[in-house]
Scaffold this motif. Structure first.
Motif, PDB file in Angstrom:
ATOM      1  N   GLU A 178       0.798  -1.219   0.000  1.00 34.22           N
ATOM      2  CA  GLU A 178       0.000   0.000   0.000  1.00 34.22           C
ATOM      3  C   GLU A 178       0.836   1.277   0.000  1.00 34.22           C
ATOM      4  OE1 GLU A 178      -2.776  -0.236   3.196  1.00 34.22           O
ATOM      5  OE2 GLU A 178      -3.997  -1.806   2.261  1.00 34.22           O
ATOM      6  N   SER A 179       1.814   1.376   0.888  1.00 36.89           N
ATOM      7  CA  SER A 179       2.584   2.612   0.978  1.00 36.89           C
ATOM      8  C   SER A 179       3.427   2.849  -0.276  1.00 36.89           C
ATOM      9  CB  SER A 179       3.487   2.578   2.221  1.00 36.89           C
ATOM     10  OG  SER A 179       4.416   1.517   2.150  1.00 36.89           O
ATOM     11  N   VAL A 180       3.949   1.770  -0.866  1.00 41.31           N
ATOM     12  CA  VAL A 180       4.748   1.898  -2.090  1.00 41.31           C
ATOM     13  C   VAL A 180       3.873   2.367  -3.241  1.00 41.31           C
ATOM     14  CG1 VAL A 180       6.140   0.658  -3.785  1.00 41.31           C
ATOM     15  CG2 VAL A 180       6.417   0.164  -1.352  1.00 41.31           C
ATOM     16  N   LEU A 181       2.714   1.748  -3.414  1.00 41.62           N
ATOM     17  CA  LEU A 181       1.828   2.126  -4.504  1.00 41.62           C
ATOM     18  C   LEU A 181       1.305   3.542  -4.328  1.00 41.62           C
ATOM     19  CD1 LEU A 181      -0.246  -1.157  -4.969  1.00 41.62           C
ATOM     20  CD2 LEU A 181       1.728  -0.377  -6.295  1.00 41.62           C
ATOM     21  N   ALA A 182       0.984   3.923  -3.097  1.00 43.93           N
ATOM     22  CA  ALA A 182       0.496   5.278  -2.851  1.00 43.93           C
ATOM     23  C   ALA A 182       1.548   6.316  -3.219  1.00 43.93           C
ATOM     24  CB  ALA A 182       0.094   5.424  -1.388  1.00 43.93           C
ATOM     25  N   ALA A 183       2.801   6.023  -2.891  1.00 44.58           N
ATOM     26  CA  ALA A 183       3.874   6.960  -3.206  1.00 44.58           C
ATOM     27  C   ALA A 183       4.117   7.058  -4.711  1.00 44.58           C
ATOM     28  CB  ALA A 183       5.157   6.534  -2.486  1.00 44.58           C
ATOM     29  N   VAL A 184       4.048   5.930  -5.413  1.00 41.36           N
ATOM     30  CA  VAL A 184       4.346   5.910  -6.849  1.00 41.36           C
ATOM     31  C   VAL A 184       3.203   6.488  -7.671  1.00 41.36           C
ATOM     32  CG1 VAL A 184       4.685   4.378  -8.832  1.00 41.36           C
ATOM     33  CG2 VAL A 184       6.016   4.029  -6.744  1.00 41.36           C
TER      34      VAL A 184
END
Length: 287
Positions: free
Chosen positions: A240-246
């Motif tokens: 979740e945090s990786v996708l939100a940042a990207v």
């Protein structure tokens, strides 16, 4: 180079001039390194303008890297001639134009060109390879039909059959479900898994559909801004945090109750025009 890698990129870099890319600043791929092992399905995901299309062009030698090296079967790509490369790598584009004036069989047999570029007529081996490719993709009974008479899903299967007729070692698919409805998306995903399972086909799948990539791929490569952000199994990359940042938006990631693969859902807020309150809604991530 990795001993068992079918395809490997090591520290690959490429830059479009600002005038060519129509950007205020030049777009660049930087220090891109990964491998695709024999028999894998590897997915390439990322936002628009991440570098996914540029990657396909580099792997197929439409573009030459400015730095680093790409190797196929342990041999630098620059040492492959065009016919040899076409016999090892086949590309499935996003779709086949419906007005393309050929029959299904004629289009599929175009995939045999790299095996005899000087010939005017197909050999018995070409015809056998074409029929096998059509049978594998379920379009053999459509062989005599004009492409313009087919549905979008059927044309996509024909495009995959043409690529299989090349008898490649590596199949590259560029957004294979981008213009398909849900049923044909599911059929295309099942076809890729079956080709991989039954024929050991190695695939590099480029897709905006994170859930498709999650279901069919052994590993994912997440690219953003020309750089590799994350690589690994779907459950490791679709975090979740990786996708939100990207992607710059809120997402939730759950597990499919049937396959236990990650399922990405987009969360958005809609401001109320009357009360000014916010309401939340979620929907399956789709392109």
């Amino acid at each position: 180079m990795t001993r068992h890698a079918l395809l490997e990129l090591r520290d690959v870099g490429f830059t479009y001039p600002a005038a060519a890319s129509r950007r205020a600043r030049p777009f660049a791929l930087a220090d891109l390194s990964f491998s695709v092992e024999q028999g894998e399905i590897v997915g390439v995901i990322g936002p628009n303008s991440a570098g996914k299309t540029t990657l396909i062009r580099l792997v197929t030698r439409v573009l030459e890297p400015a730095a680093g090296e790409i190797a196929l079967d342990g041999r630098p790509l620059r040492r492959w001639d065009s016919a040899g490369l076409a016999r090892r790598i086949a590309v499935v584009p996003q779709g086949v134009p419906p007005q393309f004036p050929f029959t299904v069989e004629e289009l599929v047999l175009m995939g045999r060109y790299p095996h005899g570029p000087g010939r005017y007529f197909e050999s018995a081996a070409d015809l056998a390879a074409g029929r096998a490719a059509m049978a594998a993709t379920g379009v053999l009974e459509l062989a005599a039909l004009q492409l313009e008479s087919l549905s979008g899903g059927e044309r996509q299967r024909v495009a995959i059959a043409r690529a299989l007729a090349q008898e490649p070692g590596l199949l590259i698919l560029d957004e294979p479900t981008a213009h398909l409805d849900l049923r044909h998306q599911a059929e295309s995903a099942a076809l890729l898994k079956r080709l991989n399972r039954e024929q050991g086909m190695t695939c590099l799948l480029v897709s905006h559909d994170l859930n498709l990539a999650s279901e069919v791929c052994d590993r994912l490569l997440l690219i953003a801004g020309g750089q590799l952000v994350a690589a690994g199994a779907p459950e490791a990359v679709l975090e979740e945090s990786v996708l939100a940042a990207v992607f710059g938006c809120e997402v939730t990631v759950e597990k499919s109750p049937t396959t236990r693969r990650p399922v990405v859902q987009l969360t958005w807020r809609v401001d109320s025009p009357n009360a000014g309150a916010a309401a939340s809604a979620t929907a399956n991530q789709r392109r």
